[in-house]
Design a protein around this motif. Structure first.
Motif, PDB file in Angstrom:
ATOM      1  N   PHE A   1      -8.090  18.403  13.476  1.00 13.16           N
ATOM      2  CA  PHE A   1      -6.918  17.525  13.522  1.00 13.16           C
ATOM      3  C   PHE A   1      -7.270  16.044  13.628  1.00 13.16           C
ATOM      4  CE2 PHE A   1      -7.848  19.085  17.755  1.00 13.16           C
ATOM      5  CZ  PHE A   1      -7.873  17.933  18.513  1.00 13.16           C
ATOM      6  N   LEU A   2      -8.563  15.693  13.542  1.00 12.89           N
ATOM      7  CA  LEU A   2      -8.978  14.299  13.580  1.00 12.89           C
ATOM      8  C   LEU A   2      -9.529  13.873  12.223  1.00 12.89           C
ATOM      9  CD1 LEU A   2     -10.781  14.080  17.035  1.00 12.89           C
ATOM     10  CD2 LEU A   2      -8.497  13.285  16.470  1.00 12.89           C
ATOM     11  N   ALA A   3      -9.741  12.596  12.090  1.00  8.19           N
ATOM     12  CA  ALA A   3     -10.333  12.061  10.862  1.00  8.19           C
ATOM     13  C   ALA A   3     -11.789  12.519  10.757  1.00  8.19           C
ATOM     14  CB  ALA A   3     -10.257  10.540  10.877  1.00  8.19           C
ATOM     15  N   PRO A   4     -12.369  12.465   9.567  1.00  8.77           N
ATOM     16  CA  PRO A   4     -13.752  12.923   9.421  1.00  8.77           C
ATOM     17  C   PRO A   4     -14.764  12.041  10.169  1.00  8.77           C
ATOM     18  CG  PRO A   4     -12.724  12.564   7.273  1.00  8.77           C
ATOM     19  CD  PRO A   4     -11.750  12.146   8.298  1.00  8.77           C
ATOM     20  N   TYR A   5     -14.409  10.795  10.469  1.00 10.05           N
ATOM     21  CA  TYR A   5     -15.290   9.870  11.190  1.00 10.05           C
ATOM     22  C   TYR A   5     -14.434   8.797  11.844  1.00 10.05           C
ATOM     23  CZ  TYR A   5     -14.513   7.303   6.905  1.00 10.05           C
ATOM     24  OH  TYR A   5     -13.920   6.690   5.841  1.00 10.05           O
ATOM     25  N   PRO A   6     -14.965   8.106  12.855  1.00  9.14           N
ATOM     26  CA  PRO A   6     -14.178   7.051  13.524  1.00  9.14           C
ATOM     27  C   PRO A   6     -13.877   5.888  12.575  1.00  9.14           C
ATOM     28  CG  PRO A   6     -16.112   7.633  14.824  1.00  9.14           C
ATOM     29  CD  PRO A   6     -16.250   8.329  13.509  1.00  9.14           C
ATOM     30  N   ASP A   7     -12.680   5.350  12.711  1.00  8.80           N
ATOM     31  CA  ASP A   7     -12.256   4.238  11.866  1.00  8.80           C
ATOM     32  C   ASP A   7     -12.480   2.924  12.620  1.00  8.80           C
ATOM     33  OD1 ASP A   7     -11.178   2.629   9.975  1.00  8.80           O
ATOM     34  OD2 ASP A   7      -9.214   3.591   9.927  1.00  8.80           O
TER      35      ASP A   7
ATOM     36  N   TYR B   1      -8.937   0.671   2.068  1.00  5.31           N
ATOM     37  CA  TYR B   1      -9.752   0.101   1.008  1.00  5.31           C
ATOM     38  C   TYR B   1     -11.223   0.008   1.408  1.00  5.31           C
ATOM     39  CZ  TYR B   1      -5.296  -0.957  -1.063  1.00  5.31           C
ATOM     40  OH  TYR B   1      -4.047  -0.842  -1.584  1.00  5.31           O
ATOM     41  N   LEU B   2     -11.477  -0.326   2.658  1.00  4.46           N
ATOM     42  CA  LEU B   2     -12.860  -0.347   3.127  1.00  4.46           C
ATOM     43  C   LEU B   2     -13.430   1.064   3.196  1.00  4.46           C
ATOM     44  CD1 LEU B   2     -15.012  -2.336   4.085  1.00  4.46           C
ATOM     45  CD2 LEU B   2     -14.275  -1.871   6.411  1.00  4.46           C
TER      46      LEU B   2
ATOM     47  N   ALA C   1      -3.033  -1.333  10.417  1.00  7.24           N
ATOM     48  CA  ALA C   1      -4.500  -1.415  10.463  1.00  7.24           C
ATOM     49  C   ALA C   1      -5.126  -0.296   9.648  1.00  7.24           C
ATOM     50  CB  ALA C   1      -4.975  -1.356  11.908  1.00  7.24           C
ATOM     51  N   ARG C   2      -4.557   0.882   9.713  1.00  8.08           N
ATOM     52  CA  ARG C   2      -5.082   2.003   8.923  1.00  8.08           C
ATOM     53  C   ARG C   2      -4.862   1.754   7.431  1.00  8.08           C
ATOM     54  NH1 ARG C   2      -8.758   4.941   7.460  1.00  8.08           N
ATOM     55  NH2 ARG C   2      -8.190   6.888   6.505  1.00  8.08           N
ATOM     56  N   GLY C   3      -3.727   1.185   7.070  1.00 13.88           N
ATOM     57  CA  GLY C   3      -3.478   0.856   5.669  1.00 13.88           C
ATOM     58  C   GLY C   3      -4.476  -0.159   5.133  1.00 13.88           C
ATOM     59  N   LEU C   4      -4.840  -1.126   5.983  1.00 19.88           N
ATOM     60  CA  LEU C   4      -5.846  -2.103   5.568  1.00 19.88           C
ATOM     61  C   LEU C   4      -7.230  -1.470   5.437  1.00 19.88           C
ATOM     62  CD1 LEU C   4      -4.958  -5.254   7.683  1.00 19.88           C
ATOM     63  CD2 LEU C   4      -4.968  -5.085   5.203  1.00 19.88           C
TER      64      LEU C   4
ATOM     65  N   VAL D   1       0.820  -1.210   0.000  1.00 20.57           N
ATOM     66  CA  VAL D   1       0.000   0.000   0.000  1.00 20.57           C
ATOM     67  C   VAL D   1       0.853   1.258   0.000  1.00 20.57           C
ATOM     68  CG1 VAL D   1      -1.756   1.280   1.254  1.00 20.57           C
ATOM     69  CG2 VAL D   1      -1.849  -1.192   1.176  1.00 20.57           C
ATOM     70  N   LEU D   2       1.669   1.413   1.029  1.00 20.00           N
ATOM     71  CA  LEU D   2       2.349   2.688   1.234  1.00 20.00           C
ATOM     72  C   LEU D   2       3.481   2.916   0.241  1.00 20.00           C
ATOM     73  CD1 LEU D   2       2.406   2.506   5.118  1.00 20.00           C
ATOM     74  CD2 LEU D   2       0.730   3.609   3.647  1.00 20.00           C
TER      75      LEU D   2
END
Length: 191
Positions: free
Chosen positions: A139-145, A120-121, A114-117, A37-38
């Motif tokens: 400074f946070l993501a738009p929604y919880p992962d 795709y979802l 885990a974030r890289g996986l 991925v990265l």
């Protein structure tokens, strides 16, 4: 020094990992999610062919590190961790610092994998989660992962069962990773 060697000899930890398990652990940490991925996205977006040179430099640094670990292992044959090597060579405070740095490294590594996986979802479900649970903080993501959280929780539960049980799963993933890399290399040679 004699007290430290006595401490190492009297450990209660069982040696459950075989040579194959340890080798698969090293190969598995090298061939992690970043290879798929990265590294590919960085090579595509920014670096270009310089990624190959950086991989070569990283391989040389890893080889030098392996030689250093082999030297330490020959001097302290009962132990096998960077914490013990640091404790024996430079002292307790630096070993304490190294131990916490290792914990931090593993936490960041597991969370980034885990974030890289979950990327795709996220591509499939991002609008659903943004509408369901929006977080309007800069400074946070738009929604919880939730998927990343589930992966990290699953790994923690797996590790709670024991090292030998989690190494079996690591061996399976390492074999799948190696088969994938070999397939890509062979396909690249053919094409």
């Amino acid at each position: 020094m004699a007290n430290t060697m006595l401490l190492i000899d009297e450990t209660q930890l069982a040696r459950v990992l075989t040579l194959f398990d340890l080798t698969a652990l090293g190969v598995g940490s090298t061939l992690s999610l970043g290879v798929y991925v990265l590294a590919s996205s960085d090579a595509y977006d920014a670096a270009g062919p310089a990624v190959t040179i950086s991989f070569l430099i990283a391989a040389i640094a890893a080889g030098i590190s392996a030689i250093c670990y082999a030297e330490f292992a020959s001097r302290v044959p009962k132990a096998g961790s960077v914490y013990i090597y640091t404790y024996l060579t430079v002292g307790e405070f630096l070993a304490f610092t190294i131990g916490w740095n290792l914990i931090l490294e593993y936490i960041i590594g597991a969370s980034s994998a885990a974030r890289g996986l979950s990327v795709y979802l996220d591509a499939l479900m991002s609008t659903f989660f943004q509408n369901l649970l929006p977080m309007n903080v800069d400074f946070l993501a738009p929604y919880p992962d939730f998927f990343s959280f589930a992966i990290v929780a699953l790994l923690a539960i797996l590790l709670a069962f024991g090292v030998k049980e989690s190494s079996i799963l690591n061996n399976i993933f390492t074999i799948v990773n190696l088969a994938t890399v070999i397939l890509v290399i062979v396909s690249g040679i053919i094409k």
